[in-house]
Write a protein that holds these residues in place. Structure first.
Motif, mmCIF file in Angstrom:
data_model
loop_
_atom_site.group_PDB
_atom_site.id
_atom_site.type_symbol
_atom_site.label_atom_id
_atom_site.label_comp_id
_atom_site.label_asym_id
_atom_site.label_seq_id
_atom_site.Cartn_x
_atom_site.Cartn_y
_atom_site.Cartn_z
ATOM 1 N N ARG A 16 0.869 -1.113 0.129
ATOM 2 C CA ARG A 16 -0.134 -0.081 -0.028
ATOM 3 C C ARG A 16 0.897 1.119 0.080
ATOM 4 N N SER A 32 -7.021 6.807 4.494
ATOM 5 C CA SER A 32 -8.179 6.079 5.308
ATOM 6 C C SER A 32 -8.586 4.867 4.640
ATOM 7 N N GLY A 35 -5.758 2.144 5.071
ATOM 8 C CA GLY A 35 -5.761 1.887 6.175
ATOM 9 C C GLY A 35 -6.741 0.638 6.455
ATOM 10 N N ARG A 36 -7.552 0.441 5.675
ATOM 11 C CA ARG A 36 -8.562 -0.850 5.842
ATOM 12 C C ARG A 36 -8.269 -1.954 4.776
ATOM 13 N N LYS A 37 -6.953 -2.573 4.987
ATOM 14 C CA LYS A 37 -6.701 -3.762 4.122
ATOM 15 C C LYS A 37 -7.630 -4.784 4.258
ATOM 16 N N MET A 39 -9.708 -8.175 4.945
ATOM 17 C CA MET A 39 -9.361 -9.141 5.860
ATOM 18 C C MET A 39 -9.257 -10.431 5.090
ATOM 19 N N GLU A 115 -14.344 -6.503 -3.053
ATOM 20 C CA GLU A 115 -13.774 -5.137 -2.681
ATOM 21 C C GLU A 115 -12.284 -5.423 -2.419
ATOM 22 N N TYR A 119 -9.436 -2.657 -3.978
ATOM 23 C CA TYR A 119 -8.327 -2.255 -3.071
ATOM 24 C C TYR A 119 -6.949 -1.999 -3.660
ATOM 25 N N CYS A 149 -12.913 4.961 -4.218
ATOM 26 C CA CYS A 149 -12.254 4.690 -2.920
ATOM 27 C C CYS A 149 -12.775 5.766 -1.955
ATOM 28 N N GLU A 151 -14.689 7.954 0.649
ATOM 29 C CA GLU A 151 -15.893 7.265 1.607
ATOM 30 C C GLU A 151 -17.141 8.122 1.637
#
Length: 151
Positions: A16, A32, A35-37, A39, A115, A119, A149, A151
Motif C-alpha cells: 500500500r 483512510s 488503512g482498511r486492508k 481481511m 472489494e 483495493y 475509494c 468514503e
C-alpha cells in the motif's frame, strides 16, 4: 520429501502507498481507504503478471499465456486486480460496466473478493501515477480513485 513453495515476486505494487506518497500525489483522502486492508485474502498459485500483454488470442479465444517468471503463491485478489486495472494506451476494460461484467464472469467459476480486488486496483493505480506522463490516463485514474475509494 519436503514441500517447496514459491512465493510470487515482491514488488512495490504489492504494498500500500504510504501517506507521504499520497500527499505528494494530492490524494490524501486515500490514507483512510488504504488503512482498511482486506481481511480475507486467499493465497493461491497465480501468474504474478497476468494482463493483456501476456495473453495471445486466436479466433477470439486464448491461444497462449506468456511470461510466467513472476508465478508463485500469492494473493488471488491482487492477481485479479493486476489483470484488471487499466494501463496507459489500453483499449478495453475502460468502463465500470466492463469491470463488473468481468468480475461477474470470474465469479461464475471461482471465488474472489470484489472489494479486495478494487483495493488492490487502487494500490496499483497510485503507483502508476508516480510515473504517469499521459494526461488523459492520469485523469482517468484520479476519477476512478474518486469513484471507487472515497468514503
Amino acid at each position: 520429501m519436503a514441500e517447496i513453495l514459491f512465493e510470487t515476486v515482491d514488488r512495490k505494487f504489492n504494498h500500500r502507498p504510504n501517506e507521504e506518497l499520497l500527499e505528494k500525489l494530492n490524494l490524501p483522502f486515500l490514507a483512510s481507504f488504504f488503512g482498511r486492508k482486506p481481511m480475507y485474502d486467499e493465497t493461491v498459485f497465480c501468474h504474478g503478471d497476468f494482463h493483456y500483454i501476456n495473453v495471445l488470442w486466436k479466433d477470439h479465444h486464448i491461444s497462449a499465456i506468456l511470461d510466467f517468471e513472476l508465478a508463485g503463491y500469492g494473493s488471488r485478489d491482487f492477481d485479479i486486480a493486476w489483470a484488471l486495472f487499466l494501463r496507459p494506451g489500453q483499449k478495453f476494460l475502460k468502463t465500470d460496466e466492463e469491470l463488473e461484467r468481468f468480475l461477474r464472469g470470474y465469479q461464475k467459476y471461482g471465488d474472489c473478493n470484489v472489494e479486495a480486488v478494487k483495493y488492490y486496483m487502487a494500490q496499483c493505480y497510485v503507483h502508476f501515477l508516480c510515473f504517469c506522463e499521459d494526461i488523459d490516463y492520469c485523469e482517468y485514474v484520479r476519477n476512478w480513485l474518486e469513484r471507487n475509494c472515497r468514503e
